[in-house]
Design an enzyme around this catalytic site. Structure first.
Site, PDB file in Angstrom:
ATOM      1  N   PRO A   1      12.381 -53.495  54.337  1.00  0.00           N
ATOM      2  CG  PRO A   1      12.475 -51.153  54.788  1.00  0.00           C
ATOM      3  CD  PRO A   1      11.850 -52.152  53.851  1.00  0.00           C
TER       4      PRO A   1
ATOM      5  CB  SER B   1       4.289 -50.647  36.909  1.00  0.00           C
ATOM      6  OG  SER B   1       4.228 -50.049  37.960  1.00  0.00           O
TER       7      SER B   1
ATOM      8  CE  LYS C   1       4.421 -53.534  40.704  1.00  0.00           C
ATOM      9  NZ  LYS C   1       4.682 -53.244  39.260  1.00  0.00           N
TER      10      LYS C   1
END
Length: 795
Positions: A372, A696, A739
């Site tokens: 967003p 992950s 990340k």
């Protein structure tokens, strides 16, 4: 037609018929015995025959030709084998070179062969003896009566027959054979049918054949008469309605009442002519208008039909905007409105470039996926502005009724078209940009599946004929440019995702946020607060303070709210007279807290101290990237493993895989295998209310377990991500850019990534790669060695 007297006929019948007769082939009329026929002659052999000497004293043979188009007779096969001997009683030359002749039929003859072709045809004939058995019986007399009655019925049905013919027939009943010939002469029958009647030698069969033909003709005339009557009634009704409507119109005009249903229908017809709908839509609209004209205004159905017509006329079938194909200007507008987002801008430029060359191109289906606040929705308006197209936004969040897409059937009360057709009407254009916002948040329940309904809308091979249930007419959506937005792809159905061209958008770095804030957000919010842009200064250091202390997000939505709050507080002071509107107000980093209150996130101090069994991981969420702390502890027990933190099945399997790796490689790390049976383990993933899943975190969990059993602490300034296998191999994962940016925002100094993710580093901003050391690993042992520090604390 005329009949000769019985006396004259008897005299004729007594004449002998020669074996050789001049032959006159007929193509337009069939001559029966005892009857007179008139016809025109235009072929040379027939004219030669009529002009030969002493023709009045000779008998000729009249034969029907099988092929009426044939000009030259080649032999007997071209003629019916039964003909009539007859005499020429009148002939006349015509100005065009043809002749008009009248002949009297005598008796039936059988044609054996054609013996001559020049100067006219000659034929060898023999008398054809007709069967007279059973002629003078009551049954045969009854058949004659039946035939006469049927002929009377035919005369009453068809005005082309004269009533005098009935009297003629009644006066000339001379046996069934002659009566059948007389009927065949008078009835309008095809040439070939009359020839077949002539060839029938049995009197009884001939009469029965004619009776069957009478029945068929009566049936045909009955149907024709009914059709004519119905047509006449419809015409009279239409004329009557027209006259009444004209009178009613005149009366209303005199009374000053120009409205009414008729006037409304006329207006709709005029609108239909102006709208120039496609043929299929115009046909449907015209039928609905005709239907409306028959419905009373007081009927509930009147409004239903009228509303449907209004929708058909309001859809912009052929109305469109002209695309701006100046690629440089389009790029300039896109860059002015939005910072970054190069992939989307390049795709729009590519579309316009192909459109400029090809002139006709189906609109692409773009899907912008990202966290967003990165500008997905506002980008749609910018693209519309740059291309010169109309823009409409359709919010799909929480939509669970497929009728919102496909429309409601008109049988329901309050039915209306779906949002696609509604948006076309609002845009007033057949080629707008339609933004399907939050397509990943579509619902699904007992009312239907909107995702399945969108399959047709978002398929370029099908949407050229999209049928809304309410409109019920095919609408062309191929010219519409669809832009969808989503935060995640996982919740979008596979078939729907396959129809879209997905463009991934990542979060912004601190430097990018500073530039966007300075160029777009701050000027916009200063203006929104009614302040003068030149009188408000928000230095980069203050922007960094707001970003780091009050907004930890991938986008800039919360940041804009904070800037808006600062501007409102300054506007309040100006309005209250505390400061002059001409005073330059500079918000320093130290003053930010006075405007926004206490910091939500503490400033980045020294990194977390090394701890045993605690490792920092990296996660991807719909909000962007984030850091994830994994804690592990052990206590006396029986070797059980406990996992907490609202984990999904895949993440629980990662814990099991990591535990199996540690136990199978315990010797390599100096761990006593008997230790696993003496201790219970507890792995916790903080922020337990937030669901977590995915593979992950495999290397992070493995590192935490090895640190726990070896007692060696893990550095607090290092973070890692990657899936681990039972052999300890590190597999690639997704969301690398997000990340790394999360680690960058959190002050992490080093990030350990899978070797196979090296290709994804090109998407990571340079400032993030410069600030964070990135190490690529292929085996989990490399992660453990890079992360752990110090000596073992295990006793």
């Amino acid at each position: 037609m005329a009949l000769y007297s019985a006396g004259n006929s008897t005299k004729i019948m007594q004449q002998a018929v020669p074996n050789q007769l001049p032959l006159l082939p007929l193509v337009s009329v069939v001559v029966f015995p005892y009857n007179v026929a008139s016809f025109s002659v235009h072929r040379k052999p027939n004219i030669n025959l009529l002009n030969s000497n002493n023709l009045a004293d000779n008998v000729i043979c009249l034969a029907a030709q099988r092929d009426q188009q044939l000009e030259v007779i080649r032999g007997l096969d071209d003629l019916y084998d039964i003909g009539v001997s007859g005499r020429v009683i009148h002939k006349m030359n015509l100005p065009d070179g043809t002749m008009q002749a009248a002949v009297q039929g005598l008796t039936r003859v059988k044609i054996k062969k054609v013996t001559a072709f020049e100067p006219h045809y000659m034929a060898e004939v023999t008398p054809a003896r007709a069967s007279t058995a059973g002629e003078d019986t009551p049954a045969m007399h009854q058949k004659i009566v039946d035939a006469l009655e049927k002929f009377e019925i035919l005369v009453s049905l068809d005005q082309n027959y004269s009533q005098e013919l009935v009297q003629v027939l009644k006066m000339n009943i001379k046996g069934p054979g002659r009566f059948a010939d007389l009927l065949a002469t008078y009835i309008s029958l095809p040439f070939k049918t009359k020839a077949e009647i002539l060839c029938e030698l049995d009197s009884k069969k001939r009469l029965e054949f004619v009776i069957r033909l009478l029945d068929e003709e009566i049936a045909r005339q009955t149907v024709d008469r009914e059709v004519r009557q119905r047509t006449q009634i419809a015409i009279e009704k239409s004329q009557r309605e027209y006259l009444l409507r004209q009178q009613l119109k005149a009366i209303r005009s005199e009374l000053g009442e120009e409205g009414g249903a008729e006037a409304e229908v006329e207006k709709l017809v005029a609108k239909l002519e102006e709208a120039k709908l496609p043929e299929h839509a115009a046909k449907e609209c015209r039928a609905e208008i005709d239907r409306l004209s028959l419905i009373s205004e007081a009927s509930a159905e009147y409004n239903v039909v009228h509303t449907h017509i209004d929708w058909l006329l309001s859809i912009p079938w052929h109305v469109g905007t002209v695309d701006n194909l100046d690629l440089k200007r389009v790029r300039k507008i896109l860059d002015k409105d939005h910072f970054g987002l190069d992939k989307v801008k390049d795709r729009i430029i590519e579309f316009l470039a192909v459109l400029k060359l090809k002139k006709e191109l189906k609109g692409p289906i773009l899907c912008l996926v990202g966290p967003p606040g990165v500008g997905k929705t506002s980008l749609g308006r910018s693209v519309a502005h740059a291309m010169g197209r109309k823009f409409e936004r359709i919010s799909l969040g929480g939509l669970s009724d497929d009728s919102e897409i496909m429309g409601h059937r008109r049988t329901y009360v309050g039915a209306m078209p779906g949002r696609i057709i509604q948006s076309l009407k609002k845009a007033g254009s057949a080629n707008p940009i339609l933004m399907l916002d939050e397509i990943d948040k579509l619902g699904r329940d007992m009312r239907g599946d909107p995702g399945a309904a969108l399959l047709e809308v978002l398929d370029p091979e099908q949407n050229h004929a999209f049928v809304d249930r309410y409109v019920d007419v095919a609408v062309d959506l191929s010219k519409v440019l669809f832009i969808c937005t989503a935060n995640v792809l996982d919740t979008i159905p596979g078939p729907l995702r396959d129809r879209m061209e997905v463009i991934q958008l990542s979060g912004y770095t601190l430097e990018e946020k500073e530039q966007i804030a300075r160029t777009y957000i701050i000027p916009r919010q200063v203006e929104a607060a009614g302040l003068k842009p030149a009188k408000i200064k928000l230095p980069n250091k203050s922007v960094r303070e707001i970003v780091r202390g009050y907004t930890r997000e991938a986008g800039l939505r919360n940041f804009e709210r904070r800037v808006a709050a600062i501007c409102r507080k300054i506007a309040t002071r100006v309005a209250a007279g505390e400061i002059s509107s001409n005073t330059v107000v500079e918000i320093t980093p130290e003053q930010v807290e006075a405007y926004l209150g206490q910091r939500l996130w503490l400033p980045e101090g020294p990194t977390r101290k090394p701890e045993v069994g605690v490792v920092t991981g990296l996660a991807w969420t719909s909000m962007g990237g984030d850091t994830l702390l994994i804690e592990s502890a052990r206590y006396k027990g029986t070797g059980q493993v406990k996992v907490t933190g609202s984990l999904g099945d895949v993440m629980k399997e990662s814990v099991t895989t990591a535990m199996s790796y540690v136990r199978s490689h315990a010797a390599e790390w100096g761990i006593d295998t008997e230790e696993f049976a003496k201790w219970d383990l507890h792995l916790h993933f903080p922020e337990g209310a937030v669901p977590k899943d995915g593979p992950s975190a495999g290397v992070t969990i493995t590192t935490a377990l090895i640190s726990l059993f070896t007692g060696r602490p893990v550095r607090g300034d290092i973070a890692m991500t990657g899936e681990v296998t039972l052999r300890g191999k590190v597999l690639p994962v997704g969301g690398i850019k997000e990340k790394v940016l999360a680690a960058y925002r959190s002050g992490i100094k080093q990030v350990l990534l899978p070797k196979q993710n090296e290709k994804d580093l090109q998407d990571v901003p340079k400032e993030a790669r410069k600030a964070v050391k990135i190490t690529l690993t292929e085996d989990v042992s490399e992660n453990v060695k890079a992360a752990m520090t110090g000596k073992s604390a295990v006793r």
